[in-house]
Each structure stands twice: as structure tokens, then as C-alpha cells.
Design a protein around this motif. Sequence first.
Motif, PDB file in Angstrom:
ATOM      1  N   TRP A   1       1.552  11.331  -1.886  1.00  0.00           N
ATOM      2  CA  TRP A   1       1.838  10.112  -1.143  1.00  0.00           C
ATOM      3  C   TRP A   1       3.323   9.805  -1.273  1.00  0.00           C
ATOM      4  O   TRP A   1       4.054  10.473  -2.019  1.00  0.00           O
ATOM      5  CB  TRP A   1       0.990   8.942  -1.666  1.00  0.00           C
ATOM      6  CG  TRP A   1       1.186   8.684  -3.126  1.00  0.00           C
ATOM      7  CD1 TRP A   1       2.096   7.870  -3.725  1.00  0.00           C
ATOM      8  CD2 TRP A   1       0.442   9.297  -4.195  1.00  0.00           C
ATOM      9  NE1 TRP A   1       1.973   7.918  -5.085  1.00  0.00           N
ATOM     10  CE2 TRP A   1       0.983   8.784  -5.414  1.00  0.00           C
ATOM     11  CE3 TRP A   1      -0.589  10.215  -4.239  1.00  0.00           C
ATOM     12  CZ2 TRP A   1       0.477   9.162  -6.641  1.00  0.00           C
ATOM     13  CZ3 TRP A   1      -1.082  10.597  -5.480  1.00  0.00           C
ATOM     14  CH2 TRP A   1      -0.561  10.071  -6.666  1.00  0.00           C
TER      15      TRP A   1
ATOM     16  N   ARG B   1       0.839  -1.193   0.000  1.00  0.00           N
ATOM     17  CA  ARG B   1       0.000   0.000   0.000  1.00  0.00           C
ATOM     18  C   ARG B   1       0.875   1.245   0.000  1.00  0.00           C
ATOM     19  O   ARG B   1       1.939   1.281   0.617  1.00  0.00           O
ATOM     20  CB  ARG B   1      -0.910   0.006   1.220  1.00  0.00           C
ATOM     21  CG  ARG B   1      -1.867  -1.166   1.275  1.00  0.00           C
ATOM     22  CD  ARG B   1      -2.739  -1.124   2.498  1.00  0.00           C
ATOM     23  NE  ARG B   1      -3.614   0.040   2.500  1.00  0.00           N
ATOM     24  CZ  ARG B   1      -4.535   0.274   3.420  1.00  0.00           C
ATOM     25  NH1 ARG B   1      -4.693  -0.568   4.425  1.00  0.00           N
ATOM     26  NH2 ARG B   1      -5.289   1.350   3.368  1.00  0.00           N
TER      27      ARG B   1
ATOM     28  N   THR C   1      -5.289   2.322  -0.856  1.00  0.00           N
ATOM     29  CA  THR C   1      -5.297   3.161   0.338  1.00  0.00           C
ATOM     30  C   THR C   1      -6.350   4.240   0.119  1.00  0.00           C
ATOM     31  O   THR C   1      -6.360   4.896  -0.926  1.00  0.00           O
ATOM     32  CB  THR C   1      -3.922   3.793   0.567  1.00  0.00           C
ATOM     33  OG1 THR C   1      -2.963   2.761   0.788  1.00  0.00           O
ATOM     34  CG2 THR C   1      -3.949   4.701   1.775  1.00  0.00           C
TER      35      THR C   1
END
Length: 736
Positions: free
Chosen positions: A416, A398, A500
Motif C-alpha cells: 500500500w 485510509r 481499507t
Amino acid sequence: MRILWLPLLLGSVWAEEQHFQHFDNLTWDEARQHCQVCYKELTTIASWNVRGVVHNLTSDYWVGLRRSLNGTSPWSSWSNGDPVAFQNWYPGHPVPKEETCSLTPTSTPANVSASTPTTVSASTPMHSTTAPQMNNTVDRCSLLTEMLSCLNMTYSDLRNVTGTTVTTMTTTPHALYTSPSPVNITSNSTQGTCNTKAPEYIEDACVALLRNGMWKEKQCYERLPFICYDERFFGEIHVSNVTDKKANLSWSEGPGNISHYRVEVTEGTNQTFNVTGLVTELGGLTAGTQYNVQVFPVKCDRDLNPQNISFYTPPFSVYNLTVTKVTTRVIELSWSHTGNCTFFLIRVSDETSKQENAQKSKIENLQPGKKYNFTVTAVVNDTESEPNSTAAYTKPSRVLNLTSEDTDFKVINASWTKPDGECSGYLVCLNEDSGCINCSECIHCVGCINCSECASCSECANCSITAEKHKEFTDKTPGKKYFLCAAALTDSNKIAGEMTQIEAYTRPNSVELSLIPFSHYINAHWTLDGGYKDFNVSIIGGNYNKSYITNSTNYNFTELRAAVYYTITVVTLSEKPDLRSDPVNQSVFTKPTSPGPATTIVHNKSAITVTWEVPIESMGFSDITYEVTFESPYWNHRDSINVKQNHVTFTNLSSGVNYNFNVSVVAGDLKSYPSCVSNQTEPDKKIVSFMMMCSSSVPLHCNNFPTRNQTLDKLINHFKSNLSSVYWKLKMINSN
């Protein structure tokens, strides 16, 4: 035929020597020829094999030693060319070509009893020489010298035992012997020459091995059993091109005249067949089976030592190799197999391997997002089948630290960090009404134009694939809650890891606020472009300060005071608690209500005080503005004044004039209905006389009361219409 195996040390190489006793009676030459054809040679005798060769002898046997083989050096070499390094002659042998023997008159021949001598080493055979003189220089018997040497005795020892003097002719050997077993010698009284018959000398003698192990010459044409020897054959078999059905064999060539090779196959499939060459093919084999093969060289109908090999045919290959489960660190495999198998060997990308007994395997501790090649072979005793291979990627991990900047009305900025392991890109989705349940399937739709796979891809319109670790979504609806989903991809963006998911928000817009005031409440209503969850509405004014939460787009603020200035604020709230719009403020007065009844106080000819009661709807609120107006229609005099108290005094008025007073509550642009009152200032009285003259054709008509009263009424009405706002009083005075 009896066979004996003996080890032979040649240099640093061990060889096993086999001895074969043949009981056919042949001449020495016939025996040697047979041994050379069917074995290696007539046997040799050495210190290391003598005990084995002479064991269990039942007669005399030809061995490979012949006087004439060595030319001028008799008995020096065996028939195979080896030097004679060991001798075990029967006493008196080998017989020399010339032999003399004499004794002194006082000596007598001895009775000799001998047993088999022990082994000795000799480099060359014996031959006659002249010995040096001992004592009184006499010739000595060579036979006696040999016997004494075997007994480890000297002539002096013999003289002490027998009490006789012995004279012999000595032959000097070119060999050293170990002592034989003791020989018992007894003396007698016979004197004179030696009467012992000497052995017969044989010119072309061959050696026969006696049953007691000693050697003796015999005529080579005599017929005796014989002993052949052969070095045990050690060859190698090689197997190649082994499949589950056949294999190729090759082997070493046997020594000598090999007629053929007998191949015996055991264990897997029993087969026996003859081959004249050195190669053959085994067919009809079974996969995953052990085969033991022996190849016997056949020489004179005799099997030589076999060449041996064992091998396994490879088992059948596995089939239906399938990846049954994939996670970030685990890949599970299954397969099918038939036939023999000890275990299955799974190789993982040529890095690691593991063994399995079942037809499945769980490969653990893998790296996320990485491609692994799996090769599965069936194994039987280290023999592997043809491999079956497959490849699979582990799912990526993830993504980490997925965040969204919720600061813009129409833009969501997502970011991210790279997950643990490998990945080729990222799938990012922004869904408005649902989470990320099916987002992973969108990798088949992103970038697809007019393809059949996209028939159900409408839900993937908000998804995209990127190689960056951030994504900007524009033209979004303000004040909306979105589901931001991101997953790492691998296998050239064909496989998605676990999604996610976080909630992402656009900032809500501010409302367009409208207020409608009433005396006791204010109606607030608004419109909004975009989404929202609730609204925070608040009001402040006078001594009033309250706040409320509503999800409606209007709100009534009740229990207010009339004519009060209120400020109302509306803030749009998002589903994210700390995310809200800019506040929108708007202020307004509640509608005023009329004051209580007004009263006047006339002070004099020019001043009047007006008082009134505070409106009931505004009780408790002191900051009220009143507008008080006054007018005098007669004089066309008009004016107004705003006051905060509930009374006001007007001065500089005209006397005797009626003034109209209107008291209203004023709130911004709003004004209540007035509370009205009228009054006159005190008059400054003046008497004005009017005389009325009456003429009439009717006698005494003007003087009667009805006529006078009618005239007075008309006059009063005239004054009323023209002097309504001033003080006046009309009275008739009788002149009489």
C-alpha cells in the motif's frame, strides 16, 4: 467654595488647573497658608485662565501676588514662583512710591470714565522713569500716560480733542498692554493744578482681584475671601493577582498632605472603605464580573480627582472538557461551565483559535493522524479564566492503493502507499471468514501476551503492526479467499484509522484426477488440497469437444462413443475470476463394445474372409480398431491382426480345416467381448478305406445290422474326438 477647572499648557504637557473660591475672610498670609496646606497655592492669573477665574465673582478675593515676594523687582513673580506674564491693573495701580502731577494753566482736569481693560502680556512690572521731552518739553502725568496708552491715543490726539495743552511726567513701563475699552475725556474751563487725589502707596501690598476682574493693591492684613488653585491630580491604579474571588490594588500617591484614600467599588459589589497606604486587597469578588474602582485621595477633607480603573474578575474555569467525536479532519469538544461568561475561547495547538457561545465546539479542517492540544477558557470582556486543556489525535486517513499479489499458492504479498496526513505505523489483518468490521480493535491485542485485554483477541491472530508499507502472509491455504485489511495508525500505534479492505486470494492447487471409463460415459473424479470455488472440466475426443463448470469433485461425461480416446481436463477455479490452477489432463478410452455379428466367406482351400458390423455404441466414429484372431486347434495354429475396417481376409490357410474367428473392438488396453464365427476352408478330399474284421463265438453275430451300426457309431465318436477341426466323413459301404 466654588471650583473651576481650567486647562493649563505647561511645555508640551496638559494639566487641568482647578480654582477654588473660599468665602471665609482671611488675611493674605492666612489665605496663602490654607491654600498651601489644602491646595497648591493662591491662584495665579494668566491670559489663558483669566476669563474662568473672574467669572461670577461676588466680591474681592486675595490672589497669589504680593509686592514684597519679589524683593527688588516688585510684582514680577506669583507666589508659586511663576513669572507675571499678564496684568490687569485697575487704573492708577500699581501705585508708585512717588507720584507728581501738573498741568499747564490752560488745561483742565478731565473727567475719566474707564471700563475693564482687556488682557495684555507683561514680562516685568512697571517702575517710574523720566520720559523724553515732547513738543515744548513739559513733564507729563504718569497716570494720564497710562490711560492714553490704554486708549491707544497720543498727546496730540488728546490735544486735538480737548483743545488744551497737557504736560505730564511719564513713567515708562516694562510691559506692553492691550488697549482698554475707550475712555471718555471731556474738558472744562478750570485751570490750575490737578486736584485728582492719588491712590495711597502701600509698602507691603497684596493684590486683590476685584469683582470686575481688575487688580488692586490692598493691605495684606485685610481680611478677604480668597481663591486657591490646585492642579488636578491624575494618578494611576494598577490591579494585579486577580482571581475569581480577590484582587490586589495599588495606586499613585496623591500630592501634598493626604490624610487617607477612599476606595469605592461599584458595579460588581458595592464597597467603600478608607486606606491610609497605597495598596489594598479586594475580597469577596464574584467570578466573571466587572468591577469599577475609584480611589479618592482625601486632602483637608476634600476629595481630589479620583484614580479610576475597571477590571473583570476571571470567570470560572470550564470543567468536564471531553472529546466527543473524532474523525480524520474534525474533532468535537464539549464542556461544562457555571457563572458569568461572554464566550468561550478555544485555542488549537497555539495555531488557531475560535470563539463559541455554546458549551461545545466543532474543530474542522484538521490534518489526519495529527495530535492537537485544545485549551478552553471562559472569557468575560477579554478576561480569561484559568485554562482547561485536553489533547486528541485525529484519525488517520485510509491507506491508499492497497493491493495483493495473488500469484502464490500459500503466500499473500500485500502492499500500500502512505495516506494523506500523519501516521506512526500500520495495522494489517488477513481474515479468512470475515471482513474488517472489528479489526481496528486488534491494536489492543497485537503483541499482547497473557494479558487480560486479550481474552477476546483470538480473532486478531492474523493481525500485525508494521512500520513498513508491505506485509507478507505465509502458510496460507491454497485456493482460498481472504479479506485483506489495512489501517494507518497514530498516537504510537494506539489509534487506528478507517480500515481499507480488499479481497486477497491464494492461487488454487491443481487436482489429482482419476478416470473410470465406460462404454457410454466416463466418470471423472478428483481430490484437491486447498480451497476452490468451482472446477472447469472439459472433454475432447473424436468429434466431441465440450466444457462444463461444476463445484463437485466428480463429473460424468455422458453420451460418449464406445472405444473412443478422450482427453479430460480439470482446472481449479478461484472466487477471483482470472485466478485458476494449472490444468490437469488425463486421457482414456471408453470401453469398447462387441462388434455386430461376424460372417465368413470361404474363398478356396486357403482363404476365408471375415466381415462384421460396426458396434452400435461406436456408430459415427470411424477411427475404431478391431482385433481379429483365428485359430485351428487341430493344427494348433493361432494368429491375430488389428484392422480399422470391418472386414479382413485370411490367406495361407490349410484346406479342409475349421477355423475359429473372434472379432473384438480394441481401445487402448481395453478389448470388447468378441463376435465369433467359424468356418472351414474347402477340403482337399481323399478317400481312406477302413476294413473291419469281426469274430464272434456267436454264429452270424457280426453280420447283423445292430452289431455293424454299433461299431460304426463308436468309430464316428472316435473321429469326432480326434478330428474335430478337420474335414472328415465316415460312411459304411456294404461289400455285398
